[in-house]
Design a protein around this motif. Structure first.
Motif, PDB file in Angstrom:
ATOM      1  N   PRO A  71      42.559  36.127  37.494  1.00 16.68           N
ATOM      2  CA  PRO A  71      42.333  36.896  38.335  1.00 16.68           C
ATOM      3  C   PRO A  71      41.907  36.325  39.758  1.00 16.68           C
ATOM      4  O   PRO A  71      41.356  35.369  39.946  1.00 16.68           O
ATOM      5  CB  PRO A  71      41.236  37.848  37.945  1.00 16.68           C
ATOM      6  N   GLU A 110      43.195  49.915  35.794  1.00 19.04           N
ATOM      7  CA  GLU A 110      42.805  48.482  36.128  1.00 19.04           C
ATOM      8  C   GLU A 110      42.616  48.261  37.461  1.00 19.04           C
ATOM      9  O   GLU A 110      43.141  48.767  38.482  1.00 19.04           O
ATOM     10  CB  GLU A 110      44.262  47.515  35.940  1.00 19.04           C
ATOM     11  N   THR A 156      42.178  46.154  40.675  1.00 18.80           N
ATOM     12  CA  THR A 156      42.817  45.020  41.008  1.00 18.80           C
ATOM     13  C   THR A 156      41.636  44.132  41.890  1.00 18.80           C
ATOM     14  O   THR A 156      40.946  44.705  42.528  1.00 18.80           O
ATOM     15  CB  THR A 156      43.829  45.356  42.144  1.00 18.80           C
ATOM     16  N   PRO A 211      40.120  41.737  34.172  1.00 15.68           N
ATOM     17  CA  PRO A 211      40.814  43.171  34.733  1.00 15.68           C
ATOM     18  C   PRO A 211      41.530  43.766  33.402  1.00 15.68           C
ATOM     19  O   PRO A 211      42.057  42.893  32.555  1.00 15.68           O
ATOM     20  CB  PRO A 211      41.835  42.774  35.736  1.00 15.68           C
TER      21      PRO A 211
END
Length: 283
Positions: free
Chosen positions: A214, A146, A148, A153
């Protein structure tokens, strides 16, 4: 990491290049149509009746929203902002969050039969392995974890040097599964990320939400062309995909939809239209 050839243990592939279509059997060829098509391919992917299918698709200036995105508190404002920027919004029926598509983004659907015996994670790993395989002469630095600050994501984000260029989702229908990946091939990943950051700024604002949307950092997104330092094109990636499945199979078929598949397509298309009615009315 599960090797894609271990998961796709068939010697025949069905290859469907839909990347330049404008219509599909009388329907406008939008991302909505694509998700209906993948559902049908998965629906008919029954053991003994189907072979794996690889489908390529490209949709200009489209933002594909995830189901959680459809619950954003100011969704209508966000969709209207995208429309002002020239982007059409569609809510998909597979996992994940918003992604930005355009002519420089190649989508690949790997549709596999008899998924009762294969885990969801094995399917994700198979797609990662396939992308590494078709790019093996250009790089050995593709990682899967993943990223960030990226949009949409997930544990199977594909990146080089910490910058994401692809994301994977999965949709299972009965015994079949469509593993879908978007590949930012051309253009600037930062621009796509800025578009989606603006969308979330407008559609969420500072509202507290149950879902963790996100916080996008455009600096962690890039296209393959940028990351590899070369003018890689969507057409060139399509050739790599085709060559990859040639190396893993004895026979490639390009059959169009059968009459039975078209019947189911009509039903799945209507379902996608209903799913998207509210968002369509916002644009």
């Amino acid at each position: 990491m599960k090797n894609w050839k271990d998961v796709v243990a068939h010697r025949q592939f069905r290859y469907l290049d839909h990347s330049k279509k404008s219509f599909f059997h009388g329907k406008p060829y939008t991302a909505l149509t694509s998700f209906a098509i993948d559902d049908v391919l998965s629906l008919f992917a029954r053991s003994g009746e189907a072979v794996p299918a690889v489908r390529l698709w490209v949709h200009p200036d489209t933002v594909v929203l995830g189901i959680p995105d459809s619950r954003l508190p100011y969704l209508e404002e966000g969709v209207r902002r995208l429309a002002e920027r020239g982007y059409y919004s569609v809510v998909r029926n597979s996992g994940g969050l918003a992604v930005a598509l355009d002519a420089g983004v190649l989508n690949i659907s790997l549709v596999l039969p008899d998924m009762r015996k294969i885990s969801i994670y094995d399917c994700y790993e198979a797609m990662v392995s396939f992308i590494r395989f078709i790019l093996r002469d250009l790089t050995d630095e593709i990682e899967a974890y993943e990223i960030t600050g990226s949009y949409c994501p997930g544990d199977f984000d594909l990146s080089i040097d910490g910058k994401k260029f692809a994301g994977i989702s999965q949709r299972r229908v009965r015994d079949g599964a469509a593993i879908q990946i978007y590949l930012d091939v051309e253009g600037e990943g930062r621009e796509r990320a800025e578009l989606l950051r603006e969308f979330y700024d407008v559609a969420k604002k500072d509202e507290e939400t149950r879902f963790d949307y996100p916080d996008i950092d455009p600096a962690v997104m890039a296209s393959l062309s940028e990351l590899l330092g070369m003018a890689l094109t969507v057409d060139a990636m399509k050739e790599r995909v085709l060559q990859g499945i040639r190396e893993a199979s004895d026979r490639i078929v390009t059959d169009d939809f059968s009459d039975n598949e078209l019947v189911q397509f009509e039903k799945r298309y209507v379902q996608m239209m209903k799913r998207n009615k509210e968002v369509a009315d916002m644009q």
